[in-house]
Design an enzyme around this catalytic site. Structure first.
Site, PDB file in Angstrom:
ATOM      1  N   SER A   1      40.589  34.106  48.228  1.00  0.00           N
ATOM      2  CA  SER A   1      40.357  32.887  47.454  1.00  0.00           C
ATOM      3  C   SER A   1      38.916  32.720  47.011  1.00  0.00           C
ATOM      4  O   SER A   1      38.613  31.861  46.191  1.00  0.00           O
ATOM      5  CB  SER A   1      40.759  31.662  48.291  1.00  0.00           C
ATOM      6  N   GLY A   2      37.993  33.543  47.526  1.00  0.00           N
ATOM      7  CA  GLY A   2      36.587  33.417  47.184  1.00  0.00           C
ATOM      8  C   GLY A   2      36.241  34.056  45.849  1.00  0.00           C
ATOM      9  O   GLY A   2      37.080  34.692  45.198  1.00  0.00           O
TER      10      GLY A   2
ATOM     11  N   CYS B   1      23.678  41.529  47.244  1.00  0.00           N
ATOM     12  CA  CYS B   1      23.416  41.629  45.805  1.00  0.00           C
ATOM     13  C   CYS B   1      21.932  41.831  45.517  1.00  0.00           C
ATOM     14  O   CYS B   1      21.542  42.731  44.756  1.00  0.00           O
ATOM     15  CB  CYS B   1      23.969  40.407  45.082  1.00  0.00           C
TER      16      CYS B   1
ATOM     17  N   ASN C   1      25.747  39.842  40.001  1.00  0.00           N
ATOM     18  CA  ASN C   1      25.863  39.761  41.459  1.00  0.00           C
ATOM     19  C   ASN C   1      27.304  39.820  41.956  1.00  0.00           C
ATOM     20  O   ASN C   1      27.554  40.174  43.109  1.00  0.00           O
ATOM     21  CB  ASN C   1      25.194  38.486  41.982  1.00  0.00           C
TER      22      ASN C   1
END
Length: 354
Positions: free
Chosen positions: A10-11, A149, A321
């Protein structure tokens, strides 16, 4: 087909993984895992996706080993530390996108991740997954820790100086600027639109854990040496993309032509690192908006000759990112892990303007 599972579906990074996996010719999405959205479909969680494949989010148990050849952990570091112990030696490959296993040195890990308790034996087995730098180690890696990142951009920017030219970098000072997606979906007052829009927010002005992992990796990798490495990080009003500016001080003499050639030579054959000249396009590069939606990292090296012996080397690196800094790089290491061409499923060009 390589069967792939995504935990943390879900992220933001989970959504990018779903998008990339379902477009990949050799990956099949077979499992979605999570804890707070059990039973929900990808299309319910990510408005940009109208993809179901009959999958819904399920709890994670060791039984998923029968359904997956690789599992991506797009989960918070404490969760990844726990799940890695559950899945190690049951799934052929586990790729962790969190910081749980990025820093090998135990004392340094405890300083920057004090709440992340991990098994020491697992930490020693994880490969630090920068495919351009450790590609040969990925061929049979069972546990892969994806760089952060910022760390990806910094490491790719500095590697030609240390691993390529073998320079002694006396001091490195990094200035990092990132869009709001770098903080994930956790709700914080500082990330609300009235405060974030138009802002340059110094959220980590005196240090960042991604700098710690870069130092930990480069000092172990050698050749060349790395003295002090410090970083300040700022949040800007972009949603995606980041730029790192690394200011490098060395007592060894180099010139601009030597630096440019060294970077081109170092990244020859690596399709996702584009060595660029600062003024080669209509807008100065690297610029995060010139890589959005792609797996590219744009790198530029410049020499400031007015800074004494050796001068000041300025290394700029820009990437998306959520792609090269997360999901795209995760797919890239899986390509290497399973013997596929590195660019498989990742040939999309940047979207601009975005």
């Amino acid at each position: 087909m390589i069967r792939a599972g995504v935990v943390g579906a879900s992220g933001l990074a989970g959504g990018e993984l779903i998008r990339l996996i379902t477009q990949h010719p050799d990956l099949e999405l077979t499992f979605l895992g999570g804890s707070s959205h059990i039973g929900r479909r990808p299309a319910e969680l990510h408005p940009n996706l109208r993809i179901d494949h009959g999958l819904t989010v399920r709890p994670v148990t060791e039984d998923i080993a029968a359904e997956c050849d690789v599992v991506f952990l797009a989960t918070p570091a404490p969760v990844s530390a726990e799940l890695a112990g559950l899945l190690a030696d049951r799934v052929p490959a586990v790729v962790d996108l969190s910081g749980a296993f990025r820093i090998r040195t135990p004392e340094l890990h405890d300083r920057w991740y004090p709440k992340v308790k991990r098994r020491t034996d697992l930490a020693d087995r994880f490969v630090y997954g920068v495919p351009e730098l450790i590609g040969d180690q990925l061929a049979d890696a069972a546990l892969i820790s994806l760089p952060g990142c910022y760390a990806t951009a910094i490491t790719l920017g500095l590697a030609p100086l240390t691993l390529g030219l073998g320079l002694e970098l006396r001091t490195v000072v990094v200035d990092g600027k990132s869009g709001s997606s770098g903080g994930g979906l956790q709700l914080r007052t500082a990330d609300l639109h009235p405060f974030r829009s138009g802002a340059i927010a110094p959220y980590a002005p005196t240090g960042h854990r991604h700098a710690a992992e870069v130092g930990d990796f480069l000092r172990r990798a050698k050749p060349g040496t790395l003295g002090s490495l410090s970083m300040s990080a700022y949040g800007v009003s972009h949603v995606r993309g980041l730029l790192t500016s690394s200011y490098v001080f060395t007592d060894q003499s180099v010139d601009q032509r030597e630096l440019q050639r060294a970077y081109l030579r170092f990244y020859k054959g690596h399709p996702f690192v584009r060595v660029r000249r600062h003024a080669e396009t209509m807008i100065p590069v690297p610029d995060p908006q010139a890589v959005l939606g792609s797996n590219f990292c744009d790198v530029t090296v410049l020499l400031d000759e007015d800074q004494g012996a050796g001068g000041r080397i300025v290394v700029l690196a820009a990437l998306d990112n959520l792609v090269k800094g997360a999901a795209g790089q995760a797919v890239q290491v899986v390509n290497r892990r399973f013997g596929l061409p590195e660019e498989t499923g990742l040939t999309m060009q940047p979207v601009m303007p975005a």
